[in-house]
Design an enzyme around this catalytic site. Structure first.
Site, PDB file in Angstrom:
ATOM      1  CD  GLU A 175      -2.920  -1.237   2.252  1.00 60.97           C
ATOM      2  OE1 GLU A 175      -2.757  -0.499   3.230  1.00 60.97           O
ATOM      3  OE2 GLU A 175      -3.880  -2.013   2.149  1.00 60.97           O
ATOM      4  CD  GLU A 368      -3.625  -6.116   2.828  1.00 67.91           C
ATOM      5  OE1 GLU A 368      -4.374  -5.562   3.657  1.00 67.91           O
ATOM      6  OE2 GLU A 368      -2.434  -5.814   2.662  1.00 67.91           O
TER       7      GLU A 368
HETATM    8  C1  BG6 Z   1      -4.207  -3.032   5.262  1.00 64.18           C
HETATM    9  C2  BG6 Z   1      -2.841  -3.443   5.707  1.00 64.18           C
HETATM   10  O1  BG6 Z   1      -4.231  -1.692   4.975  1.00 64.18           O
HETATM   11  O2  BG6 Z   1      -5.225  -3.168   6.185  1.00 64.18           O
HETATM   12  C3  BG6 Z   1      -2.821  -4.583   6.694  1.00 64.18           C
HETATM   13  O3  BG6 Z   1      -2.043  -3.762   4.600  1.00 64.18           O
HETATM   14  C4  BG6 Z   1      -3.879  -4.365   7.725  1.00 64.18           C
HETATM   15  O4  BG6 Z   1      -1.539  -4.703   7.228  1.00 64.18           O
HETATM   16  C5  BG6 Z   1      -5.221  -4.298   7.029  1.00 64.18           C
HETATM   17  O5  BG6 Z   1      -3.885  -5.309   8.745  1.00 64.18           O
HETATM   18  C6  BG6 Z   1      -6.401  -4.161   7.952  1.00 64.18           C
HETATM   19  O6  BG6 Z   1      -6.231  -3.052   8.795  1.00 64.18           O
HETATM   20  P1  BG6 Z   1      -6.314  -3.220  10.368  1.00 64.18           P
HETATM   21  O7  BG6 Z   1      -5.969  -1.900  10.899  1.00 64.18           O
HETATM   22  O8  BG6 Z   1      -7.712  -3.627  10.618  1.00 64.18           O
HETATM   23  O9  BG6 Z   1      -5.342  -4.289  10.737  1.00 64.18           O
END
Ligand code: BG6
Length: 468
Positions: A175, A368
């Site tokens: 990201e 993701e």
């Molecule tokens: C993404 C990241 O932006 O969001 C992850 O690449 C992260 O590392 C994921 O875990 C979810 O965000 P959070 O804050 O709920 O863990």
């Protein structure tokens, strides 16, 4: 409907600092995340020192370092064909500027990738997922300093050479555009903000240095591993106009040009867009560049677009002068939110694919996408029908994009096994198909339990996304 293509990669994604633990094992150096206490997540300025009696979530993670064989076996049981994970830079180069890599660190990942291969699982590997050696932050101000480009390329080349027969899919930076959000100039850029710093200038400088490092890594990956895929990943946050007022439409264009195309134009076409350059000129941001940089950017163009997708956004409120944090203020009357305020917008995934594919014509990889919830283990499982529904709707939307003609290579959910949250440093924000018995304070057995979604996703993979 068109089908997901043969060999479509289905799997899950995680990051070293959120799962490995073992923060000081086998010669690993301190990383910026190892000094980030649970309270300091999402801050622009942090202490940078280890303090007694403080909870540092990365120190324990979800115990992947010790349990990776068990975890990969569970993923194999679920039928995944791809596992996205990251290498901790400070396991390989403990200080970042070392001349020689740490063999024990290299060996650990070799073991992990071989374990994946044993089950026919394709590793998709990120080189920097919200971390870098702490020494680089303290000594050089992180990615604000061009010296980090050479250090990173040395680290990347070391990994490409060592793992060339094991890893074909690479992400340089996770990201890369997230530095615009509060706390991520540190977590993504390794810059600890001090009084008097020009935050915007630093963001643009870090972005340039990372984009340049990305381009050099793309060039190196093609030289060392022909046929491989390499690029940085993007946090895809498609920006809808707040209303159908033409002025709101204009604001959404401005937002896309900065937060999405500002990066993708460089990563995929090798050139900064006009708005990016115009901002630098008009706001008199002093960005250190060299003429050669622009030649490298044109040469080191990525051959796929890996992106995360959690939520969509809306254009800024025009009564407010600044855009602010993209993760906030994105209320959309047509959509609901999850417990952490993330907008839930499955159709936004299709929209994102259409926009990216029509603009760049490069294969897309959703690296993701996932749904967090606080959960409790009842009789050895979790009935997570909300997660099944969330993922089903998103995969359906992705399928529509495929049907529309977008070229999509794969889909990895965040995160197949519960892990520490990046934003909050907590364990109780759970995303997994597999529950991990660990609590926010690090207590618990670490035992793994399959949730209902485990069996559901297994079926999705078996039927190549036909049975949702
Ligand atoms: C993404 C990241 O932006 O969001 C992850 O690449 C992260 O590392 C994921 O875990 C979810 O965000 P959070 O804050 O709920 O863990």
């Amino acid at each position: 409907m068109k089908k997901f293509k043969d060999g479509f990669l289905w799997g899950g994604a995680c990051a070293a600092n959120q799962c490995e633990g073992a923060w000081d094992k086998d010669g690993k150096g301190l990383s910026i995340i190892d000094v980030l206490s649970i309270e300091e997540h999402n801050r622009d300025h942090v202490t940078l020192e280890l303090r007694e009696g403080v909870n540092y979530p990365s120190h324990k993670g979800n115990q992947f370092y010790e349990r990776y064989k068990e975890d990969i076996a569970l993923l194999a049981e679920m039928g995944v064909t791809c596992f996205r994970l990251s290498i901790s830079w400070s396991r390989i180069f403990p200080n970042g500027d070392d001349e020689q890599p740490n063999e024990l660190g290299l060996q650990f990942y070799e073991n992990v990738f071989k374990e994946c291969r044993k089950y026919g699982i394709e590793p998709l590997v990120t080189l920097s997922h919200c971390e870098m050696p702490l020494n680089l932050t303290k000594k050089y101000k992180g990615w604000a300093n061009r010296k980090c480009i050479d250090f990173f390329v040395r680290y990347a080349v070391t990994c490409f050479e060592r793992y060339k027969d094991l890893v074909k899919y690479w992400i340089t930076f996770n990201e890369i555009n997230f530095i615009f959000n509060t706390g991520y100039l540190y977590q993504n850029g390794g810059v600890n903000l001090e009084d008097g710093d020009n935050k915007k200038e630093l963001i643009y400088q870090v972005a340039h240095n990372q984009l340049l490092a990305n381009a050099r890594c793309v060039i190196e990956s093609q030289r060392i591993i022909p046929g491989s895929y390499c690029n940085a990943s993007l946090s895809a946050t498609i920006c809808y106009p707040r209303t159908c007022d033409p002025l709101d439409y204009y604001e959404s264009i401005v937002d896309m040009n900065e937060y999405q195309y500002g990066f993708l134009d460089v990563m995929c076409d090798g050139e900064y867009n006009y708005q990016w350059l115009n901002t630098i000129e008009k706001e008199q941001l002093h960005i250190e560049t060299e003429p050669e940089d622009f030649v490298i950017l044109r040469k080191g163009i990525g051959n796929y677009i890996p992106f995360s997708y959690y939520f969509s956004g809306i254009s800024r409120d025009r009564s407010n002068s600044s855009r602010g944090d993209r993760t906030k203020n994105n209320d959309n009357p047509y959509l609901t939110k999850n417990d952490w305020g993330f907008i839930i917008d499955p159709d936004g995934l299709r929209n994102t694919c259409e926009v990216f594919y029509s603009r760049y014509r490069k294969p897309l990889f959703i690296v993701e996408n996932g749904m967090a919830k606080q959960e409790e283990l009842i009789d050895g499982t979790v009935h997570d029908d909300y997660r099944i529904e969330y993922l089903r709707n998103h995969i359906r939307s992705l399928h529509e994009a495929v049907d529309d003609g977008c070229d999509v290579m794969g889909y990895t959910t965040w995160a197949p096994i519960d892990l520490i949250s990046q934003g909050g440093g907590i364990m109780s924000k759970r995303y997994g198909f597999i529950y991990v018995d660990l609590n926010d304070d690090g207590s618990g057995t670490g035992k793994r339990y399959k949730k209902d979604s485990f069996y559901w996703y297994k079926k999705v993979i078996e039927t190549n996304g036909e049975e949702l």
